[in-house]
Write a protein that holds these residues in place. Structure first.
Motif, PDB file in Angstrom:
ATOM      1  N   ASN A   1       7.592  -2.806   5.311  1.00  0.00           N
ATOM      2  CA  ASN A   1       7.306  -3.066   6.718  1.00  0.00           C
ATOM      3  C   ASN A   1       6.318  -4.208   6.897  1.00  0.00           C
ATOM      4  OD1 ASN A   1       8.907  -0.909   7.627  1.00  0.00           O
ATOM      5  ND2 ASN A   1       7.212   0.550   7.377  1.00  0.00           N
ATOM      6  N   PRO A   2       6.287  -4.812   8.092  1.00  0.00           N
ATOM      7  CA  PRO A   2       5.254  -5.808   8.397  1.00  0.00           C
ATOM      8  C   PRO A   2       3.866  -5.148   8.387  1.00  0.00           C
ATOM      9  CG  PRO A   2       7.050  -5.904   9.990  1.00  0.00           C
ATOM     10  CD  PRO A   2       7.268  -4.670   9.190  1.00  0.00           C
ATOM     11  N   ARG A   3       2.830  -5.943   8.202  1.00  0.00           N
ATOM     12  CA  ARG A   3       1.468  -5.401   8.145  1.00  0.00           C
ATOM     13  C   ARG A   3       1.094  -4.686   9.444  1.00  0.00           C
ATOM     14  NH1 ARG A   3      -2.712  -7.507   4.922  1.00  0.00           N
ATOM     15  NH2 ARG A   3      -3.999  -7.820   6.763  1.00  0.00           N
ATOM     16  N   ASN A   4       1.619  -5.158  10.566  1.00  0.00           N
ATOM     17  CA  ASN A   4       1.232  -4.570  11.848  1.00  0.00           C
ATOM     18  C   ASN A   4       2.269  -3.578  12.369  1.00  0.00           C
ATOM     19  OD1 ASN A   4       3.219  -6.393  12.447  1.00  0.00           O
ATOM     20  ND2 ASN A   4       2.187  -7.268  14.238  1.00  0.00           N
TER      21      ASN A   4
ATOM     22  N   ASN B   1       3.799  -0.068  13.508  1.00  0.00           N
ATOM     23  CA  ASN B   1       3.200   1.033  14.281  1.00  0.00           C
ATOM     24  C   ASN B   1       3.208   2.304  13.424  1.00  0.00           C
ATOM     25  OD1 ASN B   1       2.108   2.557  16.312  1.00  0.00           O
ATOM     26  ND2 ASN B   1       3.696   2.091  17.820  1.00  0.00           N
ATOM     27  N   ILE B   2       2.404   2.302  12.343  1.00  0.00           N
ATOM     28  CA  ILE B   2       2.525   3.355  11.339  1.00  0.00           C
ATOM     29  C   ILE B   2       2.030   4.709  11.827  1.00  0.00           C
ATOM     30  CG2 ILE B   2       2.408   1.758   9.392  1.00  0.00           C
ATOM     31  CD1 ILE B   2      -0.521   2.494   9.054  1.00  0.00           C
ATOM     32  N   VAL B   3       1.070   4.735  12.749  1.00  0.00           N
ATOM     33  CA  VAL B   3       0.587   6.020  13.255  1.00  0.00           C
ATOM     34  C   VAL B   3       1.698   6.715  14.037  1.00  0.00           C
ATOM     35  CG1 VAL B   3      -1.141   7.147  14.699  1.00  0.00           C
ATOM     36  CG2 VAL B   3      -1.763   5.143  13.340  1.00  0.00           C
ATOM     37  N   LYS B   4       2.370   5.970  14.881  1.00  0.00           N
ATOM     38  CA  LYS B   4       3.494   6.525  15.631  1.00  0.00           C
ATOM     39  C   LYS B   4       4.632   6.913  14.693  1.00  0.00           C
ATOM     40  CE  LYS B   4       6.742   5.364  19.356  1.00  0.00           C
ATOM     41  NZ  LYS B   4       7.142   4.316  20.347  1.00  0.00           N
ATOM     42  N   ASP B   5       4.917   6.030  13.716  1.00  0.00           N
ATOM     43  CA  ASP B   5       5.987   6.333  12.754  1.00  0.00           C
ATOM     44  C   ASP B   5       5.688   7.602  11.970  1.00  0.00           C
ATOM     45  OD1 ASP B   5       7.224   4.035  13.581  1.00  0.00           O
ATOM     46  OD2 ASP B   5       6.610   2.823  11.865  1.00  0.00           O
ATOM     47  N   ALA B   6       4.432   7.767  11.573  1.00  0.00           N
ATOM     48  CA  ALA B   6       4.052   8.959  10.822  1.00  0.00           C
ATOM     49  C   ALA B   6       4.264  10.218  11.643  1.00  0.00           C
ATOM     50  CB  ALA B   6       2.597   8.855  10.374  1.00  0.00           C
ATOM     51  N   ALA B   7       3.916  10.143  12.919  1.00  0.00           N
ATOM     52  CA  ALA B   7       4.109  11.302  13.795  1.00  0.00           C
ATOM     53  C   ALA B   7       5.593  11.625  13.957  1.00  0.00           C
ATOM     54  CB  ALA B   7       3.472  11.036  15.162  1.00  0.00           C
TER      55      ALA B   7
ATOM     56  N   MET C   1      -7.979  -0.446   9.194  1.00  0.00           N
ATOM     57  CA  MET C   1      -6.542  -0.213   9.364  1.00  0.00           C
ATOM     58  C   MET C   1      -6.105  -0.468  10.797  1.00  0.00           C
ATOM     59  SD  MET C   1      -5.726   3.090   6.917  1.00  0.00           S
ATOM     60  CE  MET C   1      -6.811   4.217   7.799  1.00  0.00           C
ATOM     61  N   ASN C   2      -6.922  -0.065  11.757  1.00  0.00           N
ATOM     62  CA  ASN C   2      -6.578  -0.314  13.160  1.00  0.00           C
ATOM     63  C   ASN C   2      -6.517  -1.806  13.464  1.00  0.00           C
ATOM     64  OD1 ASN C   2      -6.296   2.371  13.854  1.00  0.00           O
ATOM     65  ND2 ASN C   2      -8.401   2.589  14.603  1.00  0.00           N
ATOM     66  N   ALA C   3      -7.426  -2.573  12.863  1.00  0.00           N
ATOM     67  CA  ALA C   3      -7.417  -4.022  13.084  1.00  0.00           C
ATOM     68  C   ALA C   3      -6.137  -4.646  12.541  1.00  0.00           C
ATOM     69  CB  ALA C   3      -8.641  -4.656  12.421  1.00  0.00           C
ATOM     70  N   VAL C   4      -5.655  -4.129  11.422  1.00  0.00           N
ATOM     71  CA  VAL C   4      -4.445  -4.680  10.809  1.00  0.00           C
ATOM     72  C   VAL C   4      -3.214  -4.312  11.620  1.00  0.00           C
ATOM     73  CG1 VAL C   4      -2.952  -4.608   8.780  1.00  0.00           C
ATOM     74  CG2 VAL C   4      -5.436  -4.759   8.497  1.00  0.00           C
ATOM     75  N   ILE C   5      -3.066  -3.044  11.986  1.00  0.00           N
ATOM     76  CA  ILE C   5      -1.833  -2.596  12.645  1.00  0.00           C
ATOM     77  C   ILE C   5      -1.736  -3.048  14.095  1.00  0.00           C
ATOM     78  CG2 ILE C   5      -1.594  -0.612  11.123  1.00  0.00           C
ATOM     79  CD1 ILE C   5      -2.711   1.155  13.264  1.00  0.00           C
TER      80      ILE C   5
ATOM     81  N   GLU D   1      -2.853  -6.143  14.985  1.00  0.00           N
ATOM     82  CA  GLU D   1      -2.852  -7.597  14.975  1.00  0.00           C
ATOM     83  C   GLU D   1      -1.512  -8.119  15.500  1.00  0.00           C
ATOM     84  OE1 GLU D   1      -3.315 -11.276  11.771  1.00  0.00           O
ATOM     85  OE2 GLU D   1      -3.735  -9.208  11.176  1.00  0.00           O
ATOM     86  N   GLY D   2      -1.531  -8.711  16.666  1.00  0.00           N
ATOM     87  CA  GLY D   2      -0.288  -9.175  17.288  1.00  0.00           C
ATOM     88  C   GLY D   2       0.508  -8.071  17.945  1.00  0.00           C
ATOM     89  N   ALA D   3       0.015  -6.844  17.894  1.00  0.00           N
ATOM     90  CA  ALA D   3       0.711  -5.700  18.510  1.00  0.00           C
ATOM     91  C   ALA D   3      -0.339  -4.751  19.076  1.00  0.00           C
ATOM     92  CB  ALA D   3       1.596  -4.995  17.493  1.00  0.00           C
ATOM     93  N   PRO D   4      -1.019  -5.148  20.146  1.00  0.00           N
ATOM     94  CA  PRO D   4      -2.157  -4.375  20.663  1.00  0.00           C
ATOM     95  C   PRO D   4      -1.789  -2.987  21.181  1.00  0.00           C
ATOM     96  CG  PRO D   4      -1.528  -6.123  22.189  1.00  0.00           C
ATOM     97  CD  PRO D   4      -0.758  -6.370  20.935  1.00  0.00           C
ATOM     98  N   ASN D   5      -0.510  -2.755  21.466  1.00  0.00           N
ATOM     99  CA  ASN D   5      -0.098  -1.458  22.002  1.00  0.00           C
ATOM    100  C   ASN D   5       0.243  -0.437  20.917  1.00  0.00           C
ATOM    101  OD1 ASN D   5      -0.337  -2.305  24.712  1.00  0.00           O
ATOM    102  ND2 ASN D   5       1.714  -3.215  24.666  1.00  0.00           N
TER     103      ASN D   5
END
Length: 534
Positions: free
Chosen positions: A181-184, A186-192, A442-446, A448-452
């Motif tokens: 996956n790209p660095r940014n 939406n892994i928190v949402k994906d994990a859920a 981690m929040n800064a990375v995910i 980056e370019g995807a503030p939502n």
């Protein structure tokens, strides 16, 4: 962290080597689903037996004697099950073919191996709930509760081991697929989504199982107590469920449903198997010893050696070896690596900076007494019942010891801290600063370019550093106590208890893989691979 990554890769490798044998069992059953007369068909036998054991003797005998080739003399293994051998080799070939095609092909394969079983499960559920007695079976599934089972520590250990395997935790699988996956992302949402979807699939699968169980009870006249021993593990998948499907009216319908079930088993197995192999390949590919190999070469090496390791599981005593390795690697190993991951992220990350900030005495007092509190909770909770201490008194003593240690950690650590703006600031640094720094990074990375994108919340810190650490330590103590009480994973259950040495050595390899990386951080490290930079 490198040692933990290697340990997780070893676990994935250990699990997939015996998992392929289980898939080999399924392939044998799938082929036999197309026989005109199913070897596990009992529809003509109903009414002639006094209990479920007698009625299920035919499907049980077929699985044990014709699939597993279980020997009469368990001390002298003689033959390999040809069907299981070829079925396992075929699975290794399928997994190798998927992985050597690369990331794009894996992405397409997942669409098939994940979505097709969902469709098949829906069919099995719809067929099951329309059968006579299905409603009573479903009532047994979700309508009756025995809360006393919650006090069974082994049940919790098995449940955690299952959910770790189901979600691919501590095996390097999530790490491997996340690298696609790209660095940014939406892994928190994906994990859920992954966690909730997995649990929903498992919950829905229960309706397929218990609807057939209700139908079986309705058709045979036996009680749920009679068939309860068959509603779990291999007995369910390879004996009880196929036997239940054989009671459905219509010979071709019975064949169709049996084939559908084992095709579903095949695709779910392929999905899990190539994920485990990918976790193994990814874990080793970033080490200095294997980075020189191409993906094709390393994948081929893992699959070929894995196929060789699978061979003992296809022997007539392979099922016993499988149970032993599964207990030490999948159950004990997954919990162990999970605990190491929590300790690394929650307790060790930025430890040097924390010591420099508040001083070593404060850090050692706080960390030492909090971890001691978790350890005393676990040891007292397991040991006191042996002294005939009541459950209430056991809980009081264990919790009291933990709370006392926490109080010493807070007061002592906070008092010894320096360079802080008061007691509360000292406690923040001692209790949260390390994992909070990781959370912000981690929040800064995910984002980056995807503030939502969803962010890691403060609850993540509490879960990783305290809840997960304490829980996993408690479960490990329970598992070790079980081994002590039964003289190993199986004790005298098997006439060849010496085979438990294989399980002990398997866990020792996992432990050694971590220990080398911990003691010698540069032993595995390949300088060509970049790490997350601040």
């Amino acid at each position: 962290m490198r040692g933990i990554g290697i340990a997780s890769g070893i676990i994935a490798y250990g699990i997939v080597t015996y998992y392929m044998a289980i898939l080999g069992w399924g392939n044998v059953m799938l082929v036999k689903s197309f026989y005109k007369e199913l070897p596990w068909d009992i529809h003509n036998l109903v009414g002639g037996f006094n209990n479920s054991d007698e009625l299920l003797a035919k499907p049980a005998g077929h699985f044990v004697n014709q699939v597993l080739m279980d020997p009469e003399n368990k001390d002298e293994p003689e033959v390999a099950s040809a069907g299981v051998l070829f079925g396992s080799v075929f699975m290794w070939f399928v997994v190798w073919l998927i992985l050597v095609k690369g990331q794009n092909f894996i992405s397409k394969a997942v669409w098939v191996t994940v979505l097709l079983p969902v469709v098949m499960l829906v069919i099995l559920v719809v067929v099951g709930i329309t059968l006579p007695g299905a409603g009573d079976g479903i009532k047994q599934y979700i309508g009756r509760w025995d809360l006393s089972e919650l006090s069974n520590g082994e049940m919790w250990v098995d449940a955690f081991g299952q959910i770790f395997f189901s979600l691919s935790l501590s095996t390097g699988v999530m790490t491997a697929f996340a690298s696609f996956n790209p660095r940014n992302s939406n892994i928190v949402k994906d994990a859920a989504i992954v966690a909730i979807s997995n649990c929903l699939f498992s919950f829905c699968a229960g309706f397929a199982v218990f609807s057939i169980a209700g139908f079986f009870v309705n058709e045979t006249g036996f009680s749920y107590e009679d068939v309860g021993g068959y509603l779990g593990g291999g007995s369910l998948a390879f004996i009880a469920y196929p036997a239940g499907l054989s009671l459905v009216p219509g010979p071709y319908v019975r064949n169709f449903l049996s084939a559908l079930f084992f095709i579903t088993f095949f695709f779910l197995g392929v999905d899990s198997a190539f994920s485990l192999v990918e976790g193994t390949v990814h874990s080793f590919a970033e080490t200095v010893y294997f980075s020189k190999y191409s993906r094709f070469e390393l994948t081929t090496l893992v699959c070929v050696t894995g196929m060789v390791v699978t061979l003992p599981y296809t022997l007539d005593i392979g099922n016993v070896i499988l149970d032993i390795v599964d207990s030490y690697v999948a159950s004990l190993g997954l919990l162990f690596v999970g605990l190491l991951e929590c300790l690394a992220a929650g307790w060790m990350y930025k430890k040097g900076d924390l010591i420099e900030k508040v001083g070593a005495p404060a850090v050692y007092v706080f960390d030492g007494f909090v971890l001691l509190g978790f350890l005393l909770l676990s040891i007292l909770g397991v040991a006191l019942p042996y002294a005939d201490v009541s459950p209430g008194a056991t809980a009081g003593a264990a919790l009291g010891a933990m709370i006392g240690c926490f109080a010493i950690a807070i007061i002592g650590g906070g008092s010894l801290a320096r360079n802080c703006d008061g007691f509360s600031d000292a406690l923040y640094h001692l209790a949260f600063s390390g994992p909070d720094h990781l959370r912000k990074l981690m929040n800064a990375v995910i984002t980056e370019g995807a503030p939502n994108n969803w962010k890691f919340s403060y609850y993540w810190i509490i879960c990783v550093k305290y809840i997960a650490t304490g829980t996993l330590l408690f479960l490990l103590i329970i598992r070790m106590d079980t081994y002590r009480a039964t003289k190993g994973a199986f004790g005298d259950k098997w006439p060849y208890a010496y085979l438990q040495v294989i399980g002990v050595l398997s866990f020792a390899i996992v432990f050694l893989g971590w220990l080398i990386g911990y003691l010698f951080p540069n032993f595995y490290r390949d300088p060509k691979h970049e790490v997350l930079q601040e």
